[in-house]
Design a protein around this motif. Structure first.
Motif, mmCIF file in Angstrom:
data_model
loop_
_atom_site.group_PDB
_atom_site.id
_atom_site.type_symbol
_atom_site.label_atom_id
_atom_site.label_comp_id
_atom_site.label_asym_id
_atom_site.label_seq_id
_atom_site.Cartn_x
_atom_site.Cartn_y
_atom_site.Cartn_z
ATOM 1 N N ALA A 224 0.857 -1.199 0.000
ATOM 2 C CA ALA A 224 0.000 0.000 0.000
ATOM 3 C C ALA A 224 0.886 1.239 0.000
ATOM 4 C CB ALA A 224 -0.911 -0.017 1.225
ATOM 5 N N THR A 225 1.854 1.251 -0.926
ATOM 6 C CA THR A 225 2.894 2.283 -0.890
ATOM 7 C C THR A 225 2.653 3.441 -1.853
ATOM 8 O OG1 THR A 225 4.206 0.900 -2.385
ATOM 9 C CG2 THR A 225 4.690 0.710 -0.043
ATOM 10 N N GLY A 226 1.407 3.605 -2.285
ATOM 11 C CA GLY A 226 1.069 4.780 -3.100
ATOM 12 C C GLY A 226 1.856 4.848 -4.397
ATOM 13 N N VAL A 227 2.538 5.978 -4.608
ATOM 14 C CA VAL A 227 3.293 6.143 -5.861
ATOM 15 C C VAL A 227 4.494 5.199 -5.952
ATOM 16 C CG1 VAL A 227 2.629 8.521 -6.385
ATOM 17 C CG2 VAL A 227 4.569 8.098 -4.860
ATOM 18 N N PHE A 228 4.811 4.511 -4.851
ATOM 19 C CA PHE A 228 5.973 3.607 -4.853
ATOM 20 C C PHE A 228 5.587 2.128 -5.011
ATOM 21 C CE2 PHE A 228 7.173 7.352 -2.289
ATOM 22 C CZ PHE A 228 8.238 7.804 -3.055
ATOM 23 N N VAL A 229 4.323 1.837 -5.336
ATOM 24 C CA VAL A 229 3.906 0.420 -5.389
ATOM 25 C C VAL A 229 4.723 -0.387 -6.399
ATOM 26 C CG1 VAL A 229 1.535 0.680 -4.545
ATOM 27 C CG2 VAL A 229 1.990 0.876 -6.996
ATOM 28 N N ASP A 230 5.153 0.244 -7.490
ATOM 29 C CA ASP A 230 5.902 -0.512 -8.508
ATOM 30 C C ASP A 230 7.233 -1.042 -7.965
ATOM 31 O OD1 ASP A 230 4.057 -0.395 -10.650
ATOM 32 O OD2 ASP A 230 4.597 1.692 -11.007
ATOM 33 N N ASN A 231 7.848 -0.298 -7.034
ATOM 34 C CA ASN A 231 9.117 -0.762 -6.423
ATOM 35 C C ASN A 231 8.909 -2.094 -5.703
ATOM 36 O OD1 ASN A 231 9.892 1.754 -7.252
ATOM 37 N ND2 ASN A 231 10.334 2.573 -5.211
ATOM 38 N N ILE A 232 7.797 -2.204 -4.967
ATOM 39 C CA ILE A 232 7.516 -3.430 -4.213
ATOM 40 C C ILE A 232 7.101 -4.552 -5.169
ATOM 41 C CG2 ILE A 232 6.171 -4.444 -2.321
ATOM 42 C CD1 ILE A 232 7.975 -2.159 -1.351
ATOM 43 N N ILE A 233 6.294 -4.203 -6.180
ATOM 44 C CA ILE A 233 5.868 -5.207 -7.167
ATOM 45 C C ILE A 233 7.093 -5.831 -7.843
ATOM 46 C CG2 ILE A 233 4.728 -5.485 -9.430
ATOM 47 C CD1 ILE A 233 2.630 -3.418 -8.415
ATOM 48 N N LYS A 234 8.116 -5.011 -8.101
ATOM 49 C CA LYS A 234 9.336 -5.526 -8.767
ATOM 50 C C LYS A 234 10.182 -6.393 -7.829
ATOM 51 C CE LYS A 234 9.868 -2.465 -12.734
ATOM 52 N NZ LYS A 234 8.598 -1.748 -12.780
ATOM 53 N N MET A 235 10.014 -6.221 -6.522
ATOM 54 C CA MET A 235 10.683 -7.134 -5.577
ATOM 55 C C MET A 235 10.071 -8.541 -5.719
ATOM 56 S SD MET A 235 10.858 -4.948 -2.036
ATOM 57 C CE MET A 235 11.681 -3.346 -1.947
ATOM 58 N N PRO A 238 10.566 -9.027 -10.963
ATOM 59 C CA PRO A 238 11.390 -7.988 -11.608
ATOM 60 C C PRO A 238 10.928 -7.646 -13.030
ATOM 61 C CG PRO A 238 12.778 -9.648 -10.556
ATOM 62 C CD PRO A 238 11.383 -10.165 -10.516
ATOM 63 N N GLU A 239 10.174 -8.553 -13.659
ATOM 64 C CA GLU A 239 9.726 -8.324 -15.049
ATOM 65 C C GLU A 239 8.395 -7.551 -15.108
ATOM 66 O OE1 GLU A 239 11.849 -9.448 -17.467
ATOM 67 O OE2 GLU A 239 13.017 -9.984 -15.686
ATOM 68 N N ALA A 240 7.797 -7.281 -13.986
ATOM 69 C CA ALA A 240 6.454 -6.666 -13.981
ATOM 70 C C ALA A 240 6.472 -5.282 -14.617
ATOM 71 C CB ALA A 240 5.942 -6.575 -12.549
ATOM 72 N N LYS A 241 5.383 -4.962 -15.293
ATOM 73 C CA LYS A 241 5.219 -3.631 -15.895
ATOM 74 C C LYS A 241 4.790 -2.643 -14.826
ATOM 75 C CE LYS A 241 3.851 -4.364 -20.704
ATOM 76 N NZ LYS A 241 2.682 -4.365 -21.627
ATOM 77 N N ASP A 242 5.191 -1.373 -14.982
ATOM 78 C CA ASP A 242 4.750 -0.338 -14.045
ATOM 79 C C ASP A 242 3.241 -0.155 -14.160
ATOM 80 O OD1 ASP A 242 7.306 0.045 -13.240
ATOM 81 O OD2 ASP A 242 7.618 1.965 -14.254
ATOM 82 N N ILE A 243 2.571 0.003 -13.016
ATOM 83 C CA ILE A 243 1.122 0.201 -13.062
ATOM 84 C C ILE A 243 0.715 1.620 -12.660
ATOM 85 C CG2 ILE A 243 0.579 -2.232 -12.641
ATOM 86 C CD1 ILE A 243 -0.124 -1.393 -9.731
ATOM 87 N N VAL A 244 1.670 2.395 -12.101
ATOM 88 C CA VAL A 244 1.311 3.746 -11.641
ATOM 89 C C VAL A 244 1.921 4.819 -12.544
ATOM 90 C CG1 VAL A 244 1.822 5.428 -9.809
ATOM 91 C CG2 VAL A 244 0.767 3.270 -9.233
ATOM 92 N N ARG A 245 1.093 5.791 -12.880
ATOM 93 C CA ARG A 245 1.570 6.996 -13.559
ATOM 94 C C ARG A 245 1.476 8.136 -12.554
ATOM 95 N NH1 ARG A 245 -1.785 7.885 -18.932
ATOM 96 N NH2 ARG A 245 -0.761 9.913 -18.903
ATOM 97 N N PRO A 246 2.588 8.532 -11.942
ATOM 98 C CA PRO A 246 2.497 9.603 -10.940
ATOM 99 C C PRO A 246 2.114 10.931 -11.605
ATOM 100 C CG PRO A 246 4.633 8.484 -10.848
ATOM 101 C CD PRO A 246 3.973 8.079 -12.122
#
Length: 520
Positions: A224-235, A238-246
């Motif tokens: 639940a890291t807001g604009v930083f969710v992609d950082n955790i998703i990549k943990m 690592p191949e995951a696409k970014d889901i947030v557009r800040p």
């Protein structure tokens, strides 16, 4: 009671697997942790900086259904948000209040459309409505907002929405979570995820104050890291696409003379299709916001020159006295975690609905949404997480759960009103030690006792924690807050057992930060 050392000890002594670990201490993470702890699940929340350090302390301070979403045809989001606005007012009446808004109507855009639109808003709010909207004559409009630009003014429409203190509500939600058995730690950064049989089974976290590392196991992990969710998703992948557009939103803070009454101004459409608000808040006027796509999310976003110019230019169109750069007492920026769409929509058009996702390995991610719907986001997330983790099904209790500090009738003229029921304890501190009743600055109604209280009961760890989020000095008057920093550092050092080197470092770090909130 929120005490960081007690919380750290609780983690060290916790021999079992946690039911739920929540990463992120903003509105979404705190709402989710409270939903979990109030249902009786063993809950741990970890925040890399301070609670509400990011977007959640940088909003327009509105608990609202979203008039703009009505314009976009997103009726279901408006209905949900209006319902949640009503619950916020019931559950935290010391922080959330009814606010009158005036939409001024000029020759170049129409009153009838907004009169009809606001009637729809009233109907959607149902029994949780705050008052009926109605058309105003030019005279009535100017009586409510004497500083409006009179030239070309035809009249206005008045409607009612909610207004609140975002960072204070975040702290009170954290306290409520602790009151219901939750464990929360700020300055604890998640550095990686633990996995068992390819399923997420916990986190690796580092205490940013001591450098100590913890391996913490849980039945489910919530991102639940807001604009930083992609950082955790990549943990996790690592191949995951970014889901947030800040998207960056900037606000400027002006003296009350620019908006002397109690009513706010709402301009439904500026050149970039955004809504512009001028809202009375803590004896100041907040003006915003912008919608600027940004490539990279940071913990301390900075207002761009063009954003400040845009707000000043548009404020001048609607205010009889044009605000200048030197009138700005503070400028602050926040990042919206907008869920990316493939259709190339501008960030101003992307839906503010929340988005809940579960990865193949069981990582639950909640993002998007807005402050007003924090509770519903938490409810939806824990419903899903309990299912993933195989936890006992337990009913939601947050719909009528009183938030810490709950006090039905507060005197808004009392500078301590936003503490709600905790005001009594702060007054006792002052009665015991009269020095603590002294103001920290002549221009802001903040006293020394508040520093002591924040250190003892609200997990304030730094000068910034106190001046930016436990009180709102940084946002209300950045220059005054810099002058307050040395005394705040001294009082905090005494409470936290820190030395003079720590004090000096804190003062220097705070001055560097606060300078970025000043327009030179």
């Amino acid at each position: 009671m929120m005490d960081r050392e007690i919380m750290i000890n609780t983690i060290a002594e916790h021999d079992n697997v946690w039911d739920v670990i929540v990463i992120g201490g903003g509105a979404t993470g705190l709402g989710t942790a409270l939903e979990s702890s109030s249902r009786g699940y063993t809950t741990l929340l970890l925040e890399q900086a301070d609670f509400a350090k990011g977007t959640s302390s940088r909003s327009t301070k509105l608990a609202h259904g979203g008039v703009r979403y009505l314009q976009q045809g997103d009726v279901s989001l408006v209905v949900e948000a209006l319902h949640e606005r009503g619950l916020m007012m019931q559950n935290a009446p010391h922080l959330v209040r009814n606010q009158a808004f005036v939409i001024p109507t000029y020759d170049w855009w129409g009153g009838p459309f907004y009169t009809v639109g606001m009637k729809v808003y009233d109907v959607l709010a149902g029994k949780l409505g705050l008052g009926p909207s109605k058309s105003l004559s030019k005279e009535e409009t100017l009586e409510l907002i004497p500083t409006l630009e009179p030239e070309g003014l035809r009249g206005g429409v008045i409607y009612y929405d909610g207004q609140f203190d975002d960072a204070r509500l975040a702290i009170n939600i954290a306290q409520t979570c602790a009151d219901t058995g939750g464990t929360l730690v700020n300055y604890m950064k998640v550095k990686g995820l633990l996995k068992s049989n390819d399923m997420v089974s916990g986190v690796i976290a580092e205490d940013m104050e001591t450098g100590k590392e913890y391996r913490l196991h849980s039945r489910v992990v919530i991102n639940a890291t807001g604009v930083f969710v992609d950082n955790i998703i990549k943990m996790d992948n690592p191949e995951a696409k970014d889901i947030v557009r800040p998207s960056q939103g900037v606000h400027i803070v002006l003296d009350k003379e620019f908006l002397p009454g109690d009513s706010a101004i709402m301009v439904p459409k500026t050149e970039d299709g955004r809504v512009l608000f001028v809202v009375p808040w803590n004896n100041k006027a907040i003006v915003g916001t912008t919608d600027t796509p940004v490539k990279k999310a940071t913990l301390e976003p900075r207002a761009l020159e063009e954003e400040v110019a845009f707000i000043l230019e548009h404020a001048a169109k609607y205010l009889s006295k044009d605000p200048k750069r030197e009138d700005v007492q503070s400028v602050f920026a926040g990042l919206r975690p907008l869920v990316s769409t493939e259709d190339g929509k501008s960030t101003a058009q992307i839906s503010r609905s929340h988005s809940l996702m579960v990865s193949i390995s069981g990582l639950v991610t909640i993002t998007g949404g807005k402050w007003t719907t924090y509770r519903k986001m938490g409810e939806d997330t824990i419903d899903k997480a309990a299912l993933i983790a195989g936890l006992d099904e337990r009913p939601c209790k947050t719909k009528d759960l009183r938030i810490h500090g709950w006090l039905k009738n507060v005197d808004k003229e009392d500078p301590l009103f936003f503490y709600g029921s905790d005001m009594i304890a702060i007054r006792k501190l002052i009665n015991r030690t009269s020095e603590l009743g002294q103001p920290l600055h002549q221009d802001l109604p903040i006293v020394k006792a508040q520093v002591v209280w924040a250190a003892q009961n609200e997990m304030a760890r730094t000068v910034e924690d106190f001046l930016s989020r436990r009180t709102r000095a940084l946002l209300l008057n950045a220059r005054a807050s810099i002058e307050m920093a040395p005394e705040v550092a001294r009082l905090l050092a005494r409470e936290l057992g820190k030395n003079e080197d720590w004090e000096q470092k804190q003062i220097a770090e705070y001055q560097a930060l606060a300078n970025e909130y000043i327009l030179y």
